[in-house]
Design a protein around this motif. Structure first.
Motif, PDB file in Angstrom:
ATOM      1  N   ARG A  58      -7.873 -20.566   4.044  1.00  0.00           N
ATOM      2  CA  ARG A  58     -10.354 -20.913   4.037  1.00  0.00           C
ATOM      3  C   ARG A  58     -10.375 -20.260   2.694  1.00  0.00           C
ATOM      4  O   ARG A  58     -11.299 -20.883   2.156  1.00  0.00           O
ATOM      5  CB  ARG A  58     -10.580 -20.300   5.242  1.00  0.00           C
ATOM      6  N   LYS A  59     -10.212 -19.380   2.371  1.00  0.00           N
ATOM      7  CA  LYS A  59     -10.690 -18.530   1.216  1.00  0.00           C
ATOM      8  C   LYS A  59      -9.830 -18.786   0.150  1.00  0.00           C
ATOM      9  O   LYS A  59     -10.273 -18.792  -1.037  1.00  0.00           O
ATOM     10  CB  LYS A  59      -9.542 -17.299   1.609  1.00  0.00           C
ATOM     11  N   LEU A  60      -8.508 -19.753   0.188  1.00  0.00           N
ATOM     12  CA  LEU A  60      -7.716 -19.736  -0.938  1.00  0.00           C
ATOM     13  C   LEU A  60      -8.668 -21.273  -1.424  1.00  0.00           C
ATOM     14  O   LEU A  60      -8.726 -21.541  -2.466  1.00  0.00           O
ATOM     15  CB  LEU A  60      -6.174 -20.080  -0.949  1.00  0.00           C
ATOM     16  N   SER A  83       3.201  -9.476   4.049  1.00  0.00           N
ATOM     17  CA  SER A  83       1.691  -9.891   4.187  1.00  0.00           C
ATOM     18  C   SER A  83       1.866 -11.146   4.252  1.00  0.00           C
ATOM     19  O   SER A  83       2.308 -12.321   3.459  1.00  0.00           O
ATOM     20  CB  SER A  83       1.880  -9.853   2.380  1.00  0.00           C
ATOM     21  N   HIS A  84       1.239 -12.034   4.987  1.00  0.00           N
ATOM     22  CA  HIS A  84       0.703 -13.294   5.262  1.00  0.00           C
ATOM     23  C   HIS A  84       0.401 -13.597   4.279  1.00  0.00           C
ATOM     24  O   HIS A  84      -0.810 -14.934   3.682  1.00  0.00           O
ATOM     25  CB  HIS A  84      -0.385 -13.704   6.921  1.00  0.00           C
ATOM     26  N   HIS A  85      -1.365 -12.817   3.854  1.00  0.00           N
ATOM     27  CA  HIS A  85      -2.194 -13.167   2.392  1.00  0.00           C
ATOM     28  C   HIS A  85      -0.665 -13.363   1.255  1.00  0.00           C
ATOM     29  O   HIS A  85      -0.990 -15.016   0.387  1.00  0.00           O
ATOM     30  CB  HIS A  85      -2.665 -11.882   2.359  1.00  0.00           C
ATOM     31  N   GLY A 160      -6.986 -11.443  -0.450  1.00  0.00           N
ATOM     32  CA  GLY A 160      -7.898 -12.910  -0.754  1.00  0.00           C
ATOM     33  C   GLY A 160      -9.467 -12.398  -1.107  1.00  0.00           C
ATOM     34  O   GLY A 160      -9.962 -12.807  -0.641  1.00  0.00           O
ATOM     35  N   THR A 161      -9.277 -10.905  -0.019  1.00  0.00           N
ATOM     36  CA  THR A 161     -11.024 -10.604   0.358  1.00  0.00           C
ATOM     37  C   THR A 161     -11.769 -10.686  -1.511  1.00  0.00           C
ATOM     38  O   THR A 161     -11.769  -9.432  -2.037  1.00  0.00           O
ATOM     39  CB  THR A 161     -11.096  -9.614   0.649  1.00  0.00           C
ATOM     40  N   THR A 162     -12.615 -11.606  -2.019  1.00  0.00           N
ATOM     41  CA  THR A 162     -13.388 -10.974  -2.502  1.00  0.00           C
ATOM     42  C   THR A 162     -14.783 -12.006  -1.809  1.00  0.00           C
ATOM     43  O   THR A 162     -14.709 -13.048  -1.166  1.00  0.00           O
ATOM     44  CB  THR A 162     -13.708 -11.601  -3.482  1.00  0.00           C
ATOM     45  N   THR A 194      -9.296 -10.198  14.734  1.00  0.00           N
ATOM     46  CA  THR A 194      -8.795  -8.703  13.765  1.00  0.00           C
ATOM     47  C   THR A 194      -9.751  -8.886  12.034  1.00  0.00           C
ATOM     48  O   THR A 194     -10.323  -9.838  11.417  1.00  0.00           O
ATOM     49  CB  THR A 194      -7.283  -9.172  13.687  1.00  0.00           C
ATOM     50  N   GLY A 195      -8.954  -7.588  12.066  1.00  0.00           N
ATOM     51  CA  GLY A 195      -9.891  -7.042  10.379  1.00  0.00           C
ATOM     52  C   GLY A 195      -8.491  -6.484   9.798  1.00  0.00           C
ATOM     53  O   GLY A 195      -7.969  -5.737  10.744  1.00  0.00           O
ATOM     54  N   GLY A 196      -8.719  -6.553   8.593  1.00  0.00           N
ATOM     55  CA  GLY A 196      -7.416  -5.597   7.537  1.00  0.00           C
ATOM     56  C   GLY A 196      -8.501  -5.620   6.382  1.00  0.00           C
ATOM     57  O   GLY A 196      -9.374  -4.481   6.471  1.00  0.00           O
ATOM     58  N   GLY A 199     -12.824  -9.154   5.376  1.00  0.00           N
ATOM     59  CA  GLY A 199     -13.171 -10.907   4.572  1.00  0.00           C
ATOM     60  C   GLY A 199     -13.680 -11.617   5.157  1.00  0.00           C
ATOM     61  O   GLY A 199     -14.630 -12.391   4.820  1.00  0.00           O
ATOM     62  N   SER A 200     -13.084 -11.976   6.320  1.00  0.00           N
ATOM     63  CA  SER A 200     -12.763 -12.898   7.497  1.00  0.00           C
ATOM     64  C   SER A 200     -14.033 -12.899   7.984  1.00  0.00           C
ATOM     65  O   SER A 200     -15.096 -13.439   8.769  1.00  0.00           O
ATOM     66  CB  SER A 200     -11.748 -13.118   8.106  1.00  0.00           C
ATOM     67  N   CYS A 201     -14.443 -11.305   8.642  1.00  0.00           N
ATOM     68  CA  CYS A 201     -15.350 -11.051  10.252  1.00  0.00           C
ATOM     69  C   CYS A 201     -16.308 -10.870   9.223  1.00  0.00           C
ATOM     70  O   CYS A 201     -17.218 -11.398   9.271  1.00  0.00           O
ATOM     71  CB  CYS A 201     -14.630 -10.114  10.902  1.00  0.00           C
TER      72      CYS A 201
HETATM   73  C1  LIG Z   1      -2.976 -13.240  10.358  1.00  0.00           C
HETATM   74  C2  LIG Z   1      -4.063 -12.422  10.200  1.00  0.00           C
HETATM   75  N1  LIG Z   1      -5.222 -12.181  10.708  1.00  0.00           N
HETATM   76  C3  LIG Z   1      -6.251 -11.479   9.559  1.00  0.00           C
HETATM   77  C4  LIG Z   1      -6.356 -10.768   8.603  1.00  0.00           C
HETATM   78  C5  LIG Z   1      -7.090  -9.720   8.167  1.00  0.00           C
HETATM   79  O1  LIG Z   1      -7.541 -10.534   6.838  1.00  0.00           O
HETATM   80  P1  LIG Z   1      -9.315 -10.171   5.828  1.00  0.00           P
HETATM   81  O2  LIG Z   1      -8.630  -8.861   4.956  1.00  0.00           O
HETATM   82  O3  LIG Z   1      -9.854 -10.788   5.878  1.00  0.00           O
HETATM   83  O4  LIG Z   1      -9.832  -9.411   7.078  1.00  0.00           O
HETATM   84  C6  LIG Z   1      -4.975 -11.065   8.316  1.00  0.00           C
HETATM   85  C7  LIG Z   1      -4.370 -10.211   6.735  1.00  0.00           C
HETATM   86  O5  LIG Z   1      -4.061 -10.762   5.358  1.00  0.00           O
HETATM   87  C8  LIG Z   1      -3.448 -11.661   8.333  1.00  0.00           C
HETATM   88  O6  LIG Z   1      -2.504 -11.613   8.318  1.00  0.00           O
END
Ligand SMILES: Cc1ncc(COP(=O)(O)O)c(C=O)c1O
Length: 368
Positions: A58-60, A83-85, A160-162, A194-196, A199-201
């Protein structure tokens, strides 16, 4: 066919966007998670893409369509070895014939982490590896000085959080509101995500606020308090809001500011650190239990982010702390990516990293 732009009615100049994702993702009932007084739904962002799903795509869609990421230069970004990113970025750049440079730090070498590392290396991504997060400046220094790549990459922040990238999640919030309107689910009282890097939340919060859907967002942190707290959340919220304003957010909405926009819609958020355990990416018993339970319900979660998020939801459900319709946002891409892994990928693991992984228990051939 070009997908509808949910943000268009709100923006005078919507930025360009690539159609990398298959949207909307479905919302499903998950009765196997229900508790007395609470009905659980799942937003299946594991199904965003046939190449690589999850929230990252979604971010890409926004990042790769706009400067400085829309030319042929390599991109350099940061993350753990699992890293999934980085995996998402590597696969989508590979599809465009482009290169990823990655500054990576060690993570517990679970089967999942090693699979992601194998994928990363199989795409041809080049790694600058350091043992810990605090040592990342060393990777940066090596990249800039003695181990410089021939063509330096343009930097993309972790996750990818901008502001621009997170517009993907503003759209996700609007997408969910549309699904509520169409009756795919009742308006959720609470949403667990979840939060890392957040950017998602933050994108979701602003998207739901634009849609006028009141919801209580529970940000289940994958990171220790030092790395994820109110400061990061507010700063990211401001960044995403600024990206909306740059794109020509309607003046009456822009005048509200991010906090005013959320307050007007009744969108609230809070951070839950209860599932971090002994640290970022370190599996916990509750997270592993949640992953196993979810597998029975047809969801492929993992122990760094989504397993811990579901563990928090289960804990709140058991305590009676949440009721009514509740939404669990599954951000983890669940595609079977094994066909992308090239035989002999282990030989591409930087020697020092391979030694550390073997010492940490990874079944890798010894470095020669
Ligand atoms: C599976 C998954 N969900 C959520 C996140 C977190 O998203 P954000 O970094 O936008 O908080 C990550 C971050 O890498 C992730 O790999």
């Amino acid at each position: 066919m070009k997908r509808e732009h949910h943000l268009s009615p709100f923006l005078r100049n919507p930025p360009a966007r690539l159609d990398l994702a298959t949207l909307p993702t479905p919302v499903e009932r998950a009765p196997w998670l229900d508790a007395p007084g609470a009905a659980v739904y799942v937003k299946r962002d594991d199904q965003t893409s046939r190449l690589y799903g999850g929230g990252k795509v979604r971010k890409l869609e926004w990042l790769l369509a706009n400067p400085p990421y829309d030319d042929r230069r390599p991109i350099v970004s940061v993350g753990g070895i699992g890293s999934h990113h980085l995996v998402a970025l590597a696969l989508h750049l590979q599809a465009q014939g482009r290169e990823l440079h990655a500054w990576v730090f060690d993570q517990v070498p679970t089967a999942h982490t090693l699979k992601d590392l194998a994928l990363l290396l199989s795409t041809g991504a080049k790694l600058w590896a350091v043992p810990t997060r605090p040592a990342l400046p060393l990777a940066w220094l090596a990249y800039r000085t003695w181990a410089r790549p021939a063509q330096p990459g343009v930097y993309m922040p972790p996750g990818g959080t901008t502001g621009l990238g997170s517009l993907g999640f503003v759209e996700a919030g609007l997408e969910l509101a549309q699904q509520v309107k169409e009756g795919a689910l009742p308006a959720p009282q609470a949403l667990y995500v979840t939060g890392g890097t957040c950017g998602s939340c933050c994108g979701l919060a602003l998207g739901l606020a634009l849609a006028g859907l009141p919801v209580r967002i529970r940000v289940v942190s994958a990171l220790e308090r030092l790395y994820l707290g109110t400061y990061l959340l507010k700063r990211t919220l401001n960044q995403v809001f600024a990206a909306l304003v740059r794109a020509g957010l309607r003046p009456e909405l822009a005048a509200l500011g991010p906090a005013g926009l959320l307050a007007r819609a009744g969108v609230t958020w809070s951070i839950d650190h209860s599932q971090v355990g002994s640290g970022y990416a370190v599996p916990t018993a509750a997270g592993e239990e949640a992953v196993a339970l979810a597998a029975g319900g047809g969801l492929a979660l993992e122990t760094t982010y989504t397993g811990k998020c579901l563990a928090a939801l289960r804990s709140d459900l058991a305590a009676g702390a949440v009721s009514g319709p509740v939404l669990f946002w599954d951000t983890h891409g669940a595609n079977d990516l094994r066909p992308h892994i090239l035989p002999g990928w282990e030989a591409r693991v930087p020697v020092a990293l391979r030694r550390r992984l073997i010492r940490a228990g990874a079944a890798l051939p010894a470095a020669t």
